[in-house]
Design a protein around this motif. Sequence first.
Motif, PDB file in Angstrom:
ATOM      1  N   UNK A   1      -3.821 -31.431  36.043  1.00 46.46           N
ATOM      2  CA  UNK A   1      -5.232 -31.486  36.426  1.00 46.46           C
ATOM      3  C   UNK A   1      -5.419 -30.635  37.671  1.00 46.46           C
ATOM      4  N   UNK A   2      -6.605 -30.090  37.824  1.00 43.69           N
ATOM      5  CA  UNK A   2      -6.878 -29.268  39.000  1.00 43.69           C
ATOM      6  C   UNK A   2      -8.328 -28.836  39.031  1.00 43.69           C
TER       7      UNK A   2
ATOM      8  N   UNK B   1     -13.730 -38.164  40.398  1.00 43.62           N
ATOM      9  CA  UNK B   1     -13.318 -39.233  41.307  1.00 43.62           C
ATOM     10  C   UNK B   1     -11.955 -39.813  40.959  1.00 43.62           C
ATOM     11  N   UNK B   2     -11.422 -39.464  39.777  1.00 48.05           N
ATOM     12  CA  UNK B   2     -10.123 -40.008  39.382  1.00 48.05           C
ATOM     13  C   UNK B   2      -9.018 -39.213  40.063  1.00 48.05           C
ATOM     14  N   UNK B   3      -7.913 -39.877  40.377  1.00 48.29           N
ATOM     15  CA  UNK B   3      -6.796 -39.223  41.041  1.00 48.29           C
ATOM     16  C   UNK B   3      -6.200 -38.150  40.129  1.00 48.29           C
TER      17      UNK B   3
ATOM     18  N   UNK C   1     -12.607 -37.314  28.537  1.00 48.74           N
ATOM     19  CA  UNK C   1     -13.610 -38.037  29.336  1.00 48.74           C
ATOM     20  C   UNK C   1     -13.690 -39.514  28.974  1.00 48.74           C
ATOM     21  N   UNK C   2     -13.550 -39.831  27.667  1.00 49.19           N
ATOM     22  CA  UNK C   2     -13.618 -41.230  27.241  1.00 49.19           C
ATOM     23  C   UNK C   2     -12.498 -42.051  27.874  1.00 49.19           C
ATOM     24  N   UNK C   3     -11.288 -41.531  27.850  1.00 53.27           N
ATOM     25  CA  UNK C   3     -10.151 -42.282  28.388  1.00 53.27           C
ATOM     26  C   UNK C   3     -10.224 -42.391  29.909  1.00 53.27           C
ATOM     27  N   UNK C   4     -10.721 -41.365  30.558  1.00 59.05           N
ATOM     28  CA  UNK C   4     -10.932 -41.457  32.008  1.00 59.05           C
ATOM     29  C   UNK C   4     -11.959 -42.546  32.316  1.00 59.05           C
TER      30      UNK C   4
ATOM     31  N   UNK D   1      -4.145 -46.120  33.449  1.00 61.54           N
ATOM     32  CA  UNK D   1      -3.398 -44.878  33.360  1.00 61.54           C
ATOM     33  C   UNK D   1      -2.441 -44.711  34.534  1.00 61.54           C
ATOM     34  N   UNK D   2      -2.784 -45.287  35.676  1.00 62.55           N
ATOM     35  CA  UNK D   2      -1.924 -45.158  36.858  1.00 62.55           C
ATOM     36  C   UNK D   2      -0.565 -45.818  36.649  1.00 62.55           C
ATOM     37  N   UNK D   3      -0.486 -46.749  35.707  1.00 66.40           N
ATOM     38  CA  UNK D   3       0.783 -47.435  35.447  1.00 66.40           C
ATOM     39  C   UNK D   3       1.849 -46.484  34.918  1.00 66.40           C
TER      40      UNK D   3
END
Length: 361
Positions: A66-67, A151-153, A316-319, A329-331
């Motif tokens: 991502x970027x 806004x997601x990491x 986008x849906x999964x985010x 997702x962070x897990x």
Amino acid sequence: MAQQVNGVIAPGKNEPVRVETIIVPDPGPGEAVVQIQACGVCHTDLHYKQGGINDDFPFLLGHEAAGVVESVGAGVTDVAPGDFVVLNWRAVCGTCRACERGRPWYCFATHNARQKMTLTDGTELSAALGIGAFAEKTLVAAGQCTKVDPSVAPAVAGLLGCGVMAGIGAAINTGQVGRGDSVAVIGCGGVGDAAIVGSRLAGAARIIAVDIDDRKLETARTMGATHTVNSRTTDPVEAIRELTGGFGADVVIEAVGRPETYQQAFYARDLAGTVVLVGVPTPEMTLELPLLDVFGRGGALKSSWYGDCLPSRDFPMLIDLHQQGRIDLAAFVTETIGLGDVEKAFARMHEGDVLRSVVVF
């Protein structure tokens, strides 16, 4: 003008990776330069290093990224400088026979950047999966950029670029897991655990995780597995049948990519059940099954490329689901590392105690 950045290359088969100076050209028509913020270390990158994909060395590794879009070439309208994007390796063409039939996730003419990134001596680099994101910046086709919530990491968002999307999609898109179904997942690495997450999201009633490592099985439980089977000590086919009333699972997802585990998946499914192969085999592997069993058991034997995803729809849906707390997702992020730590991350894969090491810039 062209830029010089640091990137990780695989110089030759099974040689240690190293950080080199990479030349990134200005984007041409239909291309974009993306400043990479995070990139996961995927087993596919290790396949490239080992020569398991092809022998087009040297490779610029990294693809689960991502970027922020830095610049775009002529004719690009879907993304613009400043957009936060997840990179994908299935940029659909929109005009092939699959796209024209309304099945763009099967696009037969996906595309990458036309220009090559190079070393300072002019040596052309083969970008892993057409991305090459173990680099401070990379050149891709603009269609490989999918805008998501900024806004997601980045370390979390980038995982959708390959492994997590492959696993979730294998369950939801390819396997079409439904409410109340029984599912078995063979192989509980990052992709397998993502298939467990996808099965839970789809409403599966029973999710059986199979692996040879008890640590991975424990992690699988935290991801949503209802039962676990250590196939080092227990026959997984018999165990799956026993846990499903003697019938076998409705959907069996093979996330290893080996003939032995595929055969287990084949015989562990219910009659007319579905087998989904999402594990990536190597070129020399072959499979032998009695043709009468293939005919007599019915059902479906499917391969899942990238979870049969459509990035513009699924990323986008999964985010959004992650932001709502419906999936974590962070897990999947075990550790964050620097660009110079990729070789060590490959070594950790063999130790079996990591879902994803993520390079953060």
